[in-house]
Motif scaffolding. Structure first.
Motif, PDB file in Angstrom:
ATOM      1  N   ALA A 104      -4.144   8.568  -3.809  1.00 29.99           N
ATOM      2  CA  ALA A 104      -3.396   8.388  -2.560  1.00 29.99           C
ATOM      3  C   ALA A 104      -3.052   6.919  -2.323  1.00 29.99           C
ATOM      4  CB  ALA A 104      -4.190   8.951  -1.388  1.00 29.99           C
ATOM      5  N   HIS A 105      -2.386   6.288  -3.300  1.00 33.77           N
ATOM      6  CA  HIS A 105      -1.911   4.925  -3.093  1.00 33.77           C
ATOM      7  C   HIS A 105      -0.837   4.939  -2.013  1.00 33.77           C
ATOM      8  CE1 HIS A 105      -4.315   3.871  -6.404  1.00 33.77           C
ATOM      9  NE2 HIS A 105      -3.473   4.153  -7.374  1.00 33.77           N
ATOM     10  N   LYS A 106      -0.830   3.906  -1.195  1.00 31.29           N
ATOM     11  CA  LYS A 106       0.124   3.836  -0.098  1.00 31.29           C
ATOM     12  C   LYS A 106       1.422   3.209  -0.583  1.00 31.29           C
ATOM     13  CE  LYS A 106      -3.532   3.511   3.371  1.00 31.29           C
ATOM     14  NZ  LYS A 106      -4.641   3.687   2.425  1.00 31.29           N
ATOM     15  N   VAL A 107       2.544   3.872  -0.310  1.00 29.05           N
ATOM     16  CA  VAL A 107       3.861   3.409  -0.736  1.00 29.05           C
ATOM     17  C   VAL A 107       4.722   3.167   0.496  1.00 29.05           C
ATOM     18  CG1 VAL A 107       5.909   3.930  -2.107  1.00 29.05           C
ATOM     19  CG2 VAL A 107       3.672   4.762  -2.858  1.00 29.05           C
ATOM     20  N   LYS A 108       5.359   1.986   0.548  1.00 31.71           N
ATOM     21  CA  LYS A 108       6.265   1.647   1.636  1.00 31.71           C
ATOM     22  C   LYS A 108       7.555   1.087   1.048  1.00 31.71           C
ATOM     23  CE  LYS A 108       3.457   2.686   5.034  1.00 31.71           C
ATOM     24  NZ  LYS A 108       3.758   3.741   6.018  1.00 31.71           N
ATOM     25  N   THR A 109       8.670   1.366   1.719  1.00 26.48           N
ATOM     26  CA  THR A 109       9.962   0.853   1.271  1.00 26.48           C
ATOM     27  C   THR A 109      10.744   0.288   2.451  1.00 26.48           C
ATOM     28  OG1 THR A 109      11.029   3.013   1.561  1.00 26.48           O
ATOM     29  CG2 THR A 109      10.101   2.531  -0.606  1.00 26.48           C
ATOM     30  N   GLU A 110      11.608  -0.677   2.132  1.00 25.21           N
ATOM     31  CA  GLU A 110      12.558  -1.214   3.108  1.00 25.21           C
ATOM     32  C   GLU A 110      13.800  -1.659   2.339  1.00 25.21           C
ATOM     33  OE1 GLU A 110      13.070  -4.977   6.112  1.00 25.21           O
ATOM     34  OE2 GLU A 110      11.110  -3.984   6.063  1.00 25.21           O
ATOM     35  N   GLY A 111      14.910  -0.988   2.628  1.00 24.24           N
ATOM     36  CA  GLY A 111      16.127  -1.281   1.889  1.00 24.24           C
ATOM     37  C   GLY A 111      15.968  -0.880   0.431  1.00 24.24           C
ATOM     38  N   VAL A 112      16.209  -1.819  -0.476  1.00 26.97           N
ATOM     39  CA  VAL A 112      16.102  -1.537  -1.912  1.00 26.97           C
ATOM     40  C   VAL A 112      14.765  -2.012  -2.484  1.00 26.97           C
ATOM     41  CG1 VAL A 112      18.596  -1.650  -2.215  1.00 26.97           C
ATOM     42  CG2 VAL A 112      17.228  -3.716  -2.524  1.00 26.97           C
ATOM     43  N   VAL A 113      13.876  -2.486  -1.598  1.00 28.56           N
ATOM     44  CA  VAL A 113      12.575  -2.995  -2.041  1.00 28.56           C
ATOM     45  C   VAL A 113      11.480  -2.014  -1.631  1.00 28.56           C
ATOM     46  CG1 VAL A 113      10.904  -4.871  -1.852  1.00 28.56           C
ATOM     47  CG2 VAL A 113      13.345  -5.382  -1.888  1.00 28.56           C
ATOM     48  N   GLY A 114      10.566  -1.773  -2.548  1.00 28.29           N
ATOM     49  CA  GLY A 114       9.422  -0.918  -2.257  1.00 28.29           C
ATOM     50  C   GLY A 114       8.163  -1.494  -2.874  1.00 28.29           C
ATOM     51  N   ALA A 115       7.026  -1.069  -2.374  1.00 26.74           N
ATOM     52  CA  ALA A 115       5.756  -1.551  -2.916  1.00 26.74           C
ATOM     53  C   ALA A 115       4.706  -0.459  -2.788  1.00 26.74           C
ATOM     54  CB  ALA A 115       5.296  -2.809  -2.196  1.00 26.74           C
ATOM     55  N   THR A 116       3.856  -0.404  -3.797  1.00 25.46           N
ATOM     56  CA  THR A 116       2.694   0.483  -3.779  1.00 25.46           C
ATOM     57  C   THR A 116       1.447  -0.381  -3.643  1.00 25.46           C
ATOM     58  OG1 THR A 116       3.806   2.077  -5.220  1.00 25.46           O
ATOM     59  CG2 THR A 116       1.418   2.254  -5.028  1.00 25.46           C
ATOM     60  N   LEU A 117       0.653  -0.088  -2.632  1.00 25.96           N
ATOM     61  CA  LEU A 117      -0.571  -0.864  -2.378  1.00 25.96           C
ATOM     62  C   LEU A 117      -1.751  -0.214  -3.081  1.00 25.96           C
ATOM     63  CD1 LEU A 117      -2.387  -2.937  -0.828  1.00 25.96           C
ATOM     64  CD2 LEU A 117      -2.454  -1.260   1.036  1.00 25.96           C
ATOM     65  N   HIS A 118      -2.558  -1.060  -3.708  1.00 26.74           N
ATOM     66  CA  HIS A 118      -3.823  -0.587  -4.270  1.00 26.74           C
ATOM     67  C   HIS A 118      -4.930  -1.548  -3.857  1.00 26.74           C
ATOM     68  CE1 HIS A 118      -6.643   1.330  -7.043  1.00 26.74           C
ATOM     69  NE2 HIS A 118      -7.043   0.107  -7.359  1.00 26.74           N
ATOM     70  N   VAL A 119      -5.998  -0.992  -3.305  1.00 30.75           N
ATOM     71  CA  VAL A 119      -7.168  -1.783  -2.893  1.00 30.75           C
ATOM     72  C   VAL A 119      -8.386  -1.209  -3.601  1.00 30.75           C
ATOM     73  CG1 VAL A 119      -8.536  -2.662  -0.965  1.00 30.75           C
ATOM     74  CG2 VAL A 119      -6.112  -2.152  -0.624  1.00 30.75           C
ATOM     75  N   GLU A 120      -9.092  -2.046  -4.326  1.00 27.54           N
ATOM     76  CA  GLU A 120     -10.293  -1.582  -5.017  1.00 27.54           C
ATOM     77  C   GLU A 120     -11.499  -1.636  -4.084  1.00 27.54           C
ATOM     78  OE1 GLU A 120     -10.793  -3.789  -8.592  1.00 27.54           O
ATOM     79  OE2 GLU A 120      -8.892  -3.136  -9.452  1.00 27.54           O
ATOM     80  N   PRO A 121     -12.433  -0.701  -4.228  1.00 25.67           N
ATOM     81  CA  PRO A 121     -12.436   0.366  -5.221  1.00 25.67           C
ATOM     82  C   PRO A 121     -11.799   1.647  -4.683  1.00 25.67           C
ATOM     83  CG  PRO A 121     -14.588   0.243  -4.158  1.00 25.67           C
ATOM     84  CD  PRO A 121     -13.721  -0.821  -3.526  1.00 25.67           C
ATOM     85  N   ASN A 122     -10.893   2.233  -5.435  1.00 24.28           N
ATOM     86  CA  ASN A 122     -10.297   3.538  -5.130  1.00 24.28           C
ATOM     87  C   ASN A 122      -9.668   3.612  -3.749  1.00 24.28           C
ATOM     88  OD1 ASN A 122     -11.199   4.553  -7.648  1.00 24.28           O
ATOM     89  ND2 ASN A 122     -13.216   4.966  -6.781  1.00 24.28           N
ATOM     90  N   ASP A 123      -9.043   2.497  -3.324  1.00 20.24           N
ATOM     91  CA  ASP A 123      -8.387   2.444  -2.012  1.00 20.24           C
ATOM     92  C   ASP A 123      -9.351   2.725  -0.865  1.00 20.24           C
ATOM     93  OD1 ASP A 123      -5.799   1.805  -2.946  1.00 20.24           O
ATOM     94  OD2 ASP A 123      -5.507   3.878  -3.558  1.00 20.24           O
ATOM     95  N   ASN A 124     -10.631   2.431  -1.084  1.00 24.10           N
ATOM     96  CA  ASN A 124     -11.654   2.593  -0.044  1.00 24.10           C
ATOM     97  C   ASN A 124     -12.479   1.311   0.062  1.00 24.10           C
ATOM     98  OD1 ASN A 124     -11.423   5.472   0.857  1.00 24.10           O
ATOM     99  ND2 ASN A 124     -11.765   5.839  -1.323  1.00 24.10           N
ATOM    100  N   PRO A 125     -11.871   0.237   0.612  1.00 21.99           N
ATOM    101  CA  PRO A 125     -12.613  -1.023   0.715  1.00 21.99           C
ATOM    102  C   PRO A 125     -13.773  -0.905   1.686  1.00 21.99           C
ATOM    103  CG  PRO A 125     -10.579  -1.142   1.979  1.00 21.99           C
ATOM    104  CD  PRO A 125     -10.530   0.153   1.218  1.00 21.99           C
ATOM    105  N   ARG A 126     -14.765  -1.796   1.489  1.00 18.89           N
ATOM    106  CA  ARG A 126     -15.954  -1.798   2.340  1.00 18.89           C
ATOM    107  C   ARG A 126     -16.099  -3.155   3.014  1.00 18.89           C
ATOM    108  NH1 ARG A 126     -19.138   2.568   1.456  1.00 18.89           N
ATOM    109  NH2 ARG A 126     -18.668   3.823  -0.384  1.00 18.89           N
ATOM    110  N   ALA A 127     -16.526  -3.131   4.254  1.00 22.92           N
ATOM    111  CA  ALA A 127     -16.657  -4.356   5.045  1.00 22.92           C
ATOM    112  C   ALA A 127     -17.649  -5.316   4.409  1.00 22.92           C
ATOM    113  CB  ALA A 127     -17.102  -4.013   6.467  1.00 22.92           C
ATOM    114  N   GLY A 128     -17.275  -6.596   4.399  1.00 25.24           N
ATOM    115  CA  GLY A 128     -18.159  -7.619   3.870  1.00 25.24           C
ATOM    116  C   GLY A 128     -18.171  -7.742   2.367  1.00 25.24           C
TER     117      GLY A 128
END
Length: 208
Positions: free
Chosen positions: A30-54
């Motif tokens: 479930a990577h997050k994908v956002k677009t605006e106009g002709v530009v798009g980006a897929t966000l990835h945050v380790e580990p497994n898009d479930n970051p932990r505080a600290g």
């Protein structure tokens, strides 16, 4: 059991297994994908898009033009701002981590960084950018929601707070329990003696 019932039971079992697979696999894909106009980006945050505080979380953006052509950081004046949610439009970013070019999977030189979220909760990552040549693509601003879980550092802080509280409670109890019984009894006897002494003096004065 009839053949029709066995077939129906098998179909229900397969459907259950399929739903279970989607439930387990969805956090990893479930990577997050956002677009605006002709530009798009897929966000990835380790580990497994479930970051932990600290805990430091490697973060990268697969930045592309329409059609899938990669936009490397070398061609983009990109900035990243991290906001704690909810936030107002006039509120300054909580963090502005510097971006650097990273190569991940098939993406070469894309924007990446390392983020340490201070607390668990909801955040917004705002990636904005302009083409360095002024014409390759339109300026963009992409916003990604991120949920941060409780991390080991947060747990340590809670444990330290509980330890301090327990120590203070123990010290208080020790101070209370440290008063000898004979001292308490002597104080009570003295108070009773003073009371009766005063009462006797009052009666003598009234009798006199």
């Amino acid at each position: 059991m009839s053949a029709a019932k066995r077939s129906l039971k098998k179909q229900v079992l397969l459907l259950f297994v399929f739903v279970l697979f989607l439930t387990i696999a969805s956090p990893a894909i479930a990577h997050k994908v956002k677009t605006e106009g002709v530009v798009g980006a897929t966000l990835h945050v380790e580990p497994n898009d479930n970051p932990r505080a600290g805990e430091p979380a490697k973060t990268w953006f697969a930045l592309t033009r329409k059609g899938g052509k990669v936009i490397p950081l070398a061609e983009c004046n990109c900035q990243l701002a991290v906001y704690a949610e909810p936030h107002s439009a006039s509120e300054p970013p909580l963090i502005e981590p510097p971006l650097q070019a990273v190569s991940v999977e098939r993406f070469q030189g894309i924007p990446g960084t390392e983020i340490t979220f201070p607390r668990p909760g909801a955040y917004q990552l705002q990636l904005s950018g302009k083409p360095k040549d002024g014409k390759s693509f339109q300026p963009f601003e992409l916003k990604f929601p991120v949920t941060v879980a409780v991390g080991s550092a947060t747990n340590n802080n809670v444990q330290e707070s509980q330890t301090v509280q327990n120590v203070n409670q123990s010290v208080t109890e020790e101070r209370t329990q440290g008063v000898p019984f004979w001292a308490i009894a002597l104080s009570v006897l003295l108070a009773v003696g003073v009371f009766f002494g005063v009462l006797r003096m009052v009666k003598k004065r009234e009798g006199g």
